[in-house]
Design a protein around this motif. Structure first.
Motif, PDB file in Angstrom:
ATOM      1  N   ARG A 182      41.689  50.923  34.904  1.00 40.66           N
ATOM      2  CA  ARG A 182      41.384  49.648  35.560  1.00 40.66           C
ATOM      3  C   ARG A 182      42.653  48.852  35.824  1.00 40.66           C
ATOM      4  O   ARG A 182      42.683  47.977  36.693  1.00 40.66           O
ATOM      5  CB  ARG A 182      40.446  48.838  34.663  1.00 40.66           C
ATOM      6  CG  ARG A 182      40.058  47.513  35.229  1.00 40.66           C
ATOM      7  CD  ARG A 182      39.061  46.814  34.343  1.00 40.66           C
ATOM      8  NE  ARG A 182      38.653  45.558  34.935  1.00 40.66           N
ATOM      9  CZ  ARG A 182      37.816  44.718  34.369  1.00 40.66           C
ATOM     10  NH1 ARG A 182      37.279  44.999  33.199  1.00 40.66           N
ATOM     11  NH2 ARG A 182      37.503  43.594  34.949  1.00 40.66           N
TER      12      ARG A 182
ATOM     13  N   GLY B 178      41.869  55.008  31.525  1.00 39.51           N
ATOM     14  CA  GLY B 178      40.939  55.705  32.392  1.00 39.51           C
ATOM     15  C   GLY B 178      40.134  56.709  31.576  1.00 39.51           C
ATOM     16  O   GLY B 178      40.424  56.961  30.405  1.00 39.51           O
ATOM     17  N   THR B 179      39.122  57.249  32.211  1.00 38.87           N
ATOM     18  CA  THR B 179      38.280  58.258  31.565  1.00 38.87           C
ATOM     19  C   THR B 179      38.154  59.449  32.508  1.00 38.87           C
ATOM     20  O   THR B 179      38.680  59.430  33.628  1.00 38.87           O
ATOM     21  CB  THR B 179      36.874  57.705  31.270  1.00 38.87           C
ATOM     22  OG1 THR B 179      36.211  57.438  32.514  1.00 38.87           O
ATOM     23  CG2 THR B 179      36.927  56.438  30.428  1.00 38.87           C
ATOM     24  N   HIS B 180      37.420  60.427  32.067  1.00 34.21           N
ATOM     25  CA  HIS B 180      37.174  61.589  32.920  1.00 34.21           C
ATOM     26  C   HIS B 180      36.488  61.171  34.225  1.00 34.21           C
ATOM     27  O   HIS B 180      36.741  61.737  35.282  1.00 34.21           O
ATOM     28  CB  HIS B 180      36.308  62.604  32.158  1.00 34.21           C
ATOM     29  CG  HIS B 180      35.930  63.792  32.971  1.00 34.21           C
ATOM     30  ND1 HIS B 180      36.847  64.724  33.395  1.00 34.21           N
ATOM     31  CD2 HIS B 180      34.730  64.194  33.469  1.00 34.21           C
ATOM     32  CE1 HIS B 180      36.228  65.649  34.113  1.00 34.21           C
ATOM     33  NE2 HIS B 180      34.938  65.349  34.163  1.00 34.21           N
ATOM     34  N   ASP B 181      35.641  60.145  34.138  1.00 37.87           N
ATOM     35  CA  ASP B 181      34.866  59.716  35.301  1.00 37.87           C
ATOM     36  C   ASP B 181      35.469  58.552  36.079  1.00 37.87           C
ATOM     37  O   ASP B 181      35.177  58.381  37.261  1.00 37.87           O
ATOM     38  CB  ASP B 181      33.448  59.321  34.859  1.00 37.87           C
ATOM     39  CG  ASP B 181      32.689  60.488  34.270  1.00 37.87           C
ATOM     40  OD1 ASP B 181      32.825  61.617  34.788  1.00 37.87           O
ATOM     41  OD2 ASP B 181      31.965  60.275  33.278  1.00 37.87           O
ATOM     42  N   ASP B 182      36.278  57.739  35.419  1.00 38.15           N
ATOM     43  CA  ASP B 182      36.795  56.533  36.064  1.00 38.15           C
ATOM     44  C   ASP B 182      38.312  56.428  35.890  1.00 38.15           C
ATOM     45  O   ASP B 182      38.830  56.710  34.813  1.00 38.15           O
ATOM     46  CB  ASP B 182      36.153  55.285  35.449  1.00 38.15           C
ATOM     47  CG  ASP B 182      34.656  55.218  35.723  1.00 38.15           C
ATOM     48  OD1 ASP B 182      34.272  55.327  36.902  1.00 38.15           O
ATOM     49  OD2 ASP B 182      33.896  55.049  34.756  1.00 38.15           O
ATOM     50  N   PRO B 183      38.991  55.974  36.947  1.00 36.54           N
ATOM     51  CA  PRO B 183      40.443  55.774  36.812  1.00 36.54           C
ATOM     52  C   PRO B 183      40.733  54.549  35.942  1.00 36.54           C
ATOM     53  O   PRO B 183      39.846  53.736  35.660  1.00 36.54           O
ATOM     54  CB  PRO B 183      40.894  55.533  38.253  1.00 36.54           C
ATOM     55  CG  PRO B 183      39.685  54.956  38.924  1.00 36.54           C
ATOM     56  CD  PRO B 183      38.499  55.613  38.260  1.00 36.54           C
TER      57      PRO B 183
ATOM     58  N   ALA C 298      39.463  52.587  27.375  1.00 38.78           N
ATOM     59  CA  ALA C 298      38.987  53.321  28.549  1.00 38.78           C
ATOM     60  C   ALA C 298      39.501  52.677  29.826  1.00 38.78           C
ATOM     61  O   ALA C 298      39.902  53.369  30.772  1.00 38.78           O
ATOM     62  CB  ALA C 298      37.456  53.372  28.555  1.00 38.78           C
ATOM     63  N   ASP C 299      39.508  51.344  29.868  1.00 43.24           N
ATOM     64  CA  ASP C 299      40.037  50.643  31.036  1.00 43.24           C
ATOM     65  C   ASP C 299      41.543  50.868  31.178  1.00 43.24           C
ATOM     66  O   ASP C 299      42.062  51.000  32.286  1.00 43.24           O
ATOM     67  CB  ASP C 299      39.764  49.142  30.937  1.00 43.24           C
ATOM     68  CG  ASP C 299      38.319  48.771  31.205  1.00 43.24           C
ATOM     69  OD1 ASP C 299      37.558  49.617  31.723  1.00 43.24           O
ATOM     70  OD2 ASP C 299      37.946  47.627  30.885  1.00 43.24           O
TER      71      ASP C 299
END
Length: 145
Positions: A77, A70-75, A66-67
């Motif tokens: 990392r 990115g995810t749907h909610d967060d870019p 996810a980092d």
């Protein structure tokens, strides 16, 4: 400040290993595209060695992915440096100059490319002694110092 982090440093973001504090304190990390494979491999290796449960390794790998993407909610990392032919050419030269293993040479070549694109990226986070020596010889500040 931008910091280039090799996979040995990135693993410390997820696994509680000695020396994790300075890596976790950095807001912006630049990584090699190799990390996409190296970090999950290291976390699964910890599970096979009994240092993590398989369930915990799965959670940590998912957090890394996810980092990384990115995810749907967060870019994402991390900013990832693509492993392109020019980086491989530089890595081949660096392996001879510094006696680095193949992927360590690609990590250093990726850091050099990052520093060329982002001149403030002159700090290299790593926990492999030979790679740290090579990065220092190349003019990088080291994290941890």
């Amino acid at each position: 400040m931008s910091v280039f982090a090799d996979s040995s440093a990135l693993v410390k973001l997820y696994a509680d290993e000695p020396g994790h504090e300075p890596v976790r304190a950095v807001a912006m990390l630049i990584v090699s595209q190799l990390a996409r494979v190296e970090v999950p491999a290291a976390l699964w290796r910890k599970a096979r060695a009994g240092e993590l449960s398989a369930a915990d390794a799965g959670v940590l790998v998912a957090a890394f992915e996810a980092d990384y993407a990115g995810t749907h909610d967060d870019p994402a990392r991390f900013a990832a440096v693509s492993v392109v032919p020019e980086i491989l050419d530089d890595a081949a030269r660096l392996s001879a100059v510094h006696g680095l293993r193949a992927y360590d040479a690609v990590q250093l070549a990726s850091a050099r490319a990052a520093a060329e694109a982002v001149p403030s990226c002159r700090t290299f986070a790593a926990f492999d002694d030979r790679l740290r020596l090579a990065a220092a010889a190349d003019g990088f500040r080291l994290l941890p110092s």
